[in-house]
Design a protein around this motif. Sequence first.
Motif, PDB file in Angstrom:
ATOM      1  N   LYS A  71      31.475   4.368 -23.559  1.00  0.00           N
ATOM      2  CA  LYS A  71      32.614   3.524 -23.904  1.00  0.00           C
ATOM      3  C   LYS A  71      32.161   2.141 -24.403  1.00  0.00           C
ATOM      4  N   ILE A  72      31.155   1.578 -23.735  1.00  0.00           N
ATOM      5  CA  ILE A  72      30.639   0.276 -24.176  1.00  0.00           C
ATOM      6  C   ILE A  72      30.108   0.384 -25.619  1.00  0.00           C
ATOM      7  N   ALA A  73      29.370   1.467 -25.877  1.00  0.00           N
ATOM      8  CA  ALA A  73      28.772   1.648 -27.210  1.00  0.00           C
ATOM      9  C   ALA A  73      29.853   1.829 -28.281  1.00  0.00           C
ATOM     10  N   LEU A  74      30.875   2.625 -27.974  1.00  0.00           N
ATOM     11  CA  LEU A  74      31.944   2.859 -28.952  1.00  0.00           C
ATOM     12  C   LEU A  74      32.754   1.583 -29.184  1.00  0.00           C
ATOM     13  N   ASP A  75      33.024   0.869 -28.098  1.00  0.00           N
ATOM     14  CA  ASP A  75      33.810  -0.369 -28.212  1.00  0.00           C
ATOM     15  C   ASP A  75      33.093  -1.393 -29.097  1.00  0.00           C
ATOM     16  N   LYS A  76      31.771  -1.377 -29.000  1.00  0.00           N
ATOM     17  CA  LYS A  76      30.980  -2.320 -29.787  1.00  0.00           C
ATOM     18  C   LYS A  76      31.254  -2.172 -31.281  1.00  0.00           C
ATOM     19  N   TYR A  77      31.583  -0.952 -31.689  1.00  0.00           N
ATOM     20  CA  TYR A  77      31.838  -0.707 -33.114  1.00  0.00           C
ATOM     21  C   TYR A  77      33.307  -0.387 -33.390  1.00  0.00           C
ATOM     22  N   GLY A  78      34.143  -0.646 -32.417  1.00  0.00           N
ATOM     23  CA  GLY A  78      35.574  -0.433 -32.612  1.00  0.00           C
ATOM     24  C   GLY A  78      35.953   1.019 -32.849  1.00  0.00           C
ATOM     25  N   VAL A  79      35.176   1.947 -32.295  1.00  0.00           N
ATOM     26  CA  VAL A  79      35.468   3.371 -32.499  1.00  0.00           C
ATOM     27  C   VAL A  79      36.271   3.910 -31.323  1.00  0.00           C
ATOM     28  N   LYS A  80      37.369   4.601 -31.626  1.00  0.00           N
ATOM     29  CA  LYS A  80      38.179   5.198 -30.569  1.00  0.00           C
ATOM     30  C   LYS A  80      38.152   6.716 -30.725  1.00  0.00           C
ATOM     31  N   PRO A  81      37.622   7.430 -29.737  1.00  0.00           N
ATOM     32  CA  PRO A  81      37.559   8.886 -29.888  1.00  0.00           C
ATOM     33  C   PRO A  81      38.935   9.549 -29.817  1.00  0.00           C
ATOM     34  N   ASP A  82      39.082  10.658 -30.532  1.00  0.00           N
ATOM     35  CA  ASP A  82      40.293  11.477 -30.402  1.00  0.00           C
ATOM     36  C   ASP A  82      40.042  12.611 -29.415  1.00  0.00           C
ATOM     37  N   ILE A  83      38.834  13.171 -29.488  1.00  0.00           N
ATOM     38  CA  ILE A  83      38.511  14.338 -28.663  1.00  0.00           C
ATOM     39  C   ILE A  83      37.188  14.082 -27.943  1.00  0.00           C
ATOM     40  N   ILE A  84      37.137  14.362 -26.645  1.00  0.00           N
ATOM     41  CA  ILE A  84      35.890  14.239 -25.891  1.00  0.00           C
ATOM     42  C   ILE A  84      35.573  15.599 -25.275  1.00  0.00           C
ATOM     43  N   ILE A  85      34.356  16.063 -25.541  1.00  0.00           N
ATOM     44  CA  ILE A  85      33.993  17.443 -25.204  1.00  0.00           C
ATOM     45  C   ILE A  85      32.749  17.467 -24.320  1.00  0.00           C
ATOM     46  N   GLY A  86      32.754  18.318 -23.304  1.00  0.00           N
ATOM     47  CA  GLY A  86      31.538  18.477 -22.504  1.00  0.00           C
ATOM     48  C   GLY A  86      31.422  19.895 -21.994  1.00  0.00           C
ATOM     49  N   CYS A  87      30.188  20.344 -21.753  1.00  0.00           N
ATOM     50  CA  CYS A  87      30.009  21.648 -21.129  1.00  0.00           C
ATOM     51  C   CYS A  87      30.326  21.493 -19.639  1.00  0.00           C
ATOM     52  N   ALA A  88      30.743  22.599 -19.019  1.00  0.00           N
ATOM     53  CA  ALA A  88      31.142  22.511 -17.618  1.00  0.00           C
ATOM     54  C   ALA A  88      30.502  23.637 -16.812  1.00  0.00           C
ATOM     55  N   GLY A  89      29.603  23.245 -15.901  1.00  0.00           N
ATOM     56  CA  GLY A  89      29.028  24.184 -14.950  1.00  0.00           C
ATOM     57  C   GLY A  89      29.736  23.929 -13.624  1.00  0.00           C
ATOM     58  N   GLY A  90      29.280  22.887 -12.917  1.00  0.00           N
ATOM     59  CA  GLY A  90      30.013  22.418 -11.744  1.00  0.00           C
ATOM     60  C   GLY A  90      30.893  21.231 -12.105  1.00  0.00           C
ATOM     61  N   GLY A  91      30.713  20.705 -13.300  1.00  0.00           N
ATOM     62  CA  GLY A  91      31.602  19.663 -13.802  1.00  0.00           C
ATOM     63  C   GLY A  91      31.070  18.244 -13.758  1.00  0.00           C
ATOM     64  N   SER A  92      29.775  18.046 -13.410  1.00  0.00           N
ATOM     65  CA  SER A  92      29.354  16.657 -13.181  1.00  0.00           C
ATOM     66  C   SER A  92      29.143  15.862 -14.466  1.00  0.00           C
ATOM     67  N   ASN A  93      28.531  16.482 -15.495  1.00  0.00           N
ATOM     68  CA  ASN A  93      28.344  15.686 -16.718  1.00  0.00           C
ATOM     69  C   ASN A  93      29.670  15.452 -17.405  1.00  0.00           C
ATOM     70  N   LEU A  94      30.507  16.483 -17.443  1.00  0.00           N
ATOM     71  CA  LEU A  94      31.814  16.333 -18.085  1.00  0.00           C
ATOM     72  C   LEU A  94      32.649  15.294 -17.342  1.00  0.00           C
ATOM     73  N   GLY A  95      32.667  15.404 -16.021  1.00  0.00           N
ATOM     74  CA  GLY A  95      33.425  14.439 -15.218  1.00  0.00           C
ATOM     75  C   GLY A  95      32.922  13.028 -15.447  1.00  0.00           C
ATOM     76  N   GLY A  96      31.593  12.882 -15.499  1.00  0.00           N
ATOM     77  CA  GLY A  96      31.020  11.554 -15.721  1.00  0.00           C
ATOM     78  C   GLY A  96      31.327  11.011 -17.092  1.00  0.00           C
ATOM     79  N   LEU A  97      31.235  11.874 -18.093  1.00  0.00           N
ATOM     80  CA  LEU A  97      31.498  11.442 -19.471  1.00  0.00           C
ATOM     81  C   LEU A  97      32.947  11.021 -19.662  1.00  0.00           C
TER      82      LEU A  97
END
Length: 457
Positions: A251-277
Amino acid sequence: MKNKEIPYKIYLEEKDMPTAWYNVRADMKNKPAPLLNPGTHQPMKAEELAGVFCDELIKQELDNDTAYFEIPEEIRNFYRMYRPSPLIHATFLEKKLGTPAKIFYKFEGNNTSGSHKLNSAIAQAYYAKKQGLRGVTTETGAGQWGTALSMACSYFGLDCKVFMVKCSYEQKPFRREVMRTYGASVTPSPSMETEVGKRILAAHPGTTGSLGCAISEAVEKAVTTEGYRYVLGSVLNQVLLHQSIIGLETKIALDKYGVKPDIIIGCAGGGSNLGGLISPFMGEKLRGEADYRFIAVEPASCPSFTRGVYAYDFCDTGMVCPLAKMYTLGSDFIPSPNHAGGLRYHGMSSILSQLYDDGLMEAVSVKQTDVFRAAEQFARVEGILPAPESSHAIRVAIDEALKCKETGEEKTIVFGLTGTGYFDMVAYEKFHDGKMDDYIPTDEELQVYRDKLPKID
Ligand SMILES: *Cc1c(COP(=O)(O)O)cnc(C)c1O
């Protein structure tokens, strides 16, 4: 702001690294369901968990209200070795696909363990050390978590005992040696070292093991060894909390360039990377400040979200752990052995399960040959050799970008590239030789495991 040219890699400076983790539960109206005592079916109290987990981690696990947890200086010092991690604008992939969509990925594979798991491993090792413990036990499947934990334990001078699912122990000797290089002891599971291991071996003599079974052994070892606790690399609330560093940096990196995501995608095993992202973005959605589409991607051969049920279930095969309410396939479910892409756990994070049940998040399942096709396409243009797990997210990012090509929409897609695939070349080999197939369980097969779910009222 909009016109500022976006570099290929958005690197943050060390001083931009977040100083606190974000706990998305604080902003959830419907909180995730509590862990239950498997005997009494009452919510687990901190005292009951204290024999299994470290005290400070239990506090984090049970806290549904505190929005921010300060990251201790010692953990931030370790993070500095490989963080902030880059957010990459996938211009080469965009060009190859001919899509008007903008694609970004957060790359978590730039550390020796090769995945995002180190973010939580170092935190868990730190709290164990601070409590004066001697060591920790854990399980590992494909080996990324065991590797990350070994690195973290050697940094803080803790013993690390890893139960490694037997088929991985045999198929991935290099992972095992990386763990031993960092001083961990690695035992193939099921083993004769624990009562539960002996029981499972007696009942299923030829078994090559499963994550659920290795968890049971690791927990038993922890509670029966003086000065030891058990740690887990995914699923738990505390792990999602630590992994929020991924989303906060994104979020900090995107905000720096004024980029707002429409879709955020992550793989899900137990859910930790997706949850964190997604955590900080989900927080905005929950507070009504912004809207995003979130997509969890899981393997068609282990489809917890898309074909599981939302129910209390055991976290492990030996049924020694607390019960968790989650989207689950049943704790006896083991994906077909020809499934090569990780993400094999039968259940899903309670936080993500609640968000999904509330309609705040979507989920799709993908076939493994399609996943490897995407992995190869990505590697050839973006250079990074992706882990099969991460490639589930790549698959859906490409699919969404191709939809934009049809409609002409300039959506912004962000996905999590959780790790590298150097230890997965046997799976890549199968794919290249045309020997990989797609196993999708039938409804009848899934029903067998569903019928065995514990009855909780
Ligand atoms: C463990 C792992 C995953 C899946 O675990 P989650 O807890 O769902 O994030 C994904 N990618 C890689 C590279 C992993 O090692």
